[in-house]
Design a protein around this motif. Structure first.
Motif: not given
Length: 151
Positions: A98-100, A125-133, A141-144
């Motif tokens: 979880t991002v603080a 991390i960006v690729h695994l969580n499909d983040l736009p930026s 919440r991020l999956t590592m």
């Protein structure tokens, strides 16, 4: 010599007057069968109502069968819960972070895999969580990705 002493004496049988006849050998008299089938039916009915009696061998067979079934069920259930499979490596469970407030993606990537370049880890991390930026929000919440030192 007298003539009477030399003559044979013969007496004739008595004539039949209709009295008792001499006994003949005959078949024995059969008893009546009317009461017999009723007794046999009653015996069949009571035999059908008797409880099943097991011999020693039968009890042993029933006991062994029940023990085998119970053992198989226990093995199947415990195998399903533990996930035990011979020779197959399970993938590690994904780690969620979880991002603080105030954290950046580069700081998280550098902390997650200090031996690697943070840019490559941040891209994973960006690729695994499909983040736009690469911008993050507090509470996100991020999956590592899997760590190289844990593989």
């Amino acid at each position: 010599m007298s003539t009477t002493a030399l003559a044979p004496s013969f007496t004739a049988p008595a004539p039949f007057t209709g009295g008792a006849r001499p006994a003949r050998r005959s078949r024995p008299v059969r008893r009546q069968r009317c009461a017999r089938p009723v007794v046999e039916r009653a015996a069949v009915r009571t035999a059908a109502r008797r409880p099943l009696r097991l011999t020693r061998r039968g009890r042993l067979l029933v006991t062994c069968t029940a023990a085998t079934a119970l053992t198989s069920a226990v093995v199947a259930v415990t195998g399903a819960f533990t996930g035990a499979s011979a020779g197959v490596d399970r993938a590690p469970a994904p780690v969620v972070v979880t991002v603080a407030p105030g954290q950046t993606l580069s700081a998280i990537a550098a902390q997650w895999a200090p031996s690697e370049d943070w840019r490559e880890v941040a891209g994973d991390i960006v690729h695994l969580n499909d983040l736009p930026s690469m911008t993050l929000e507090a509470g996100q919440r991020l999956t590592m990705p899997s760590r190289p030192d844990r593989d």
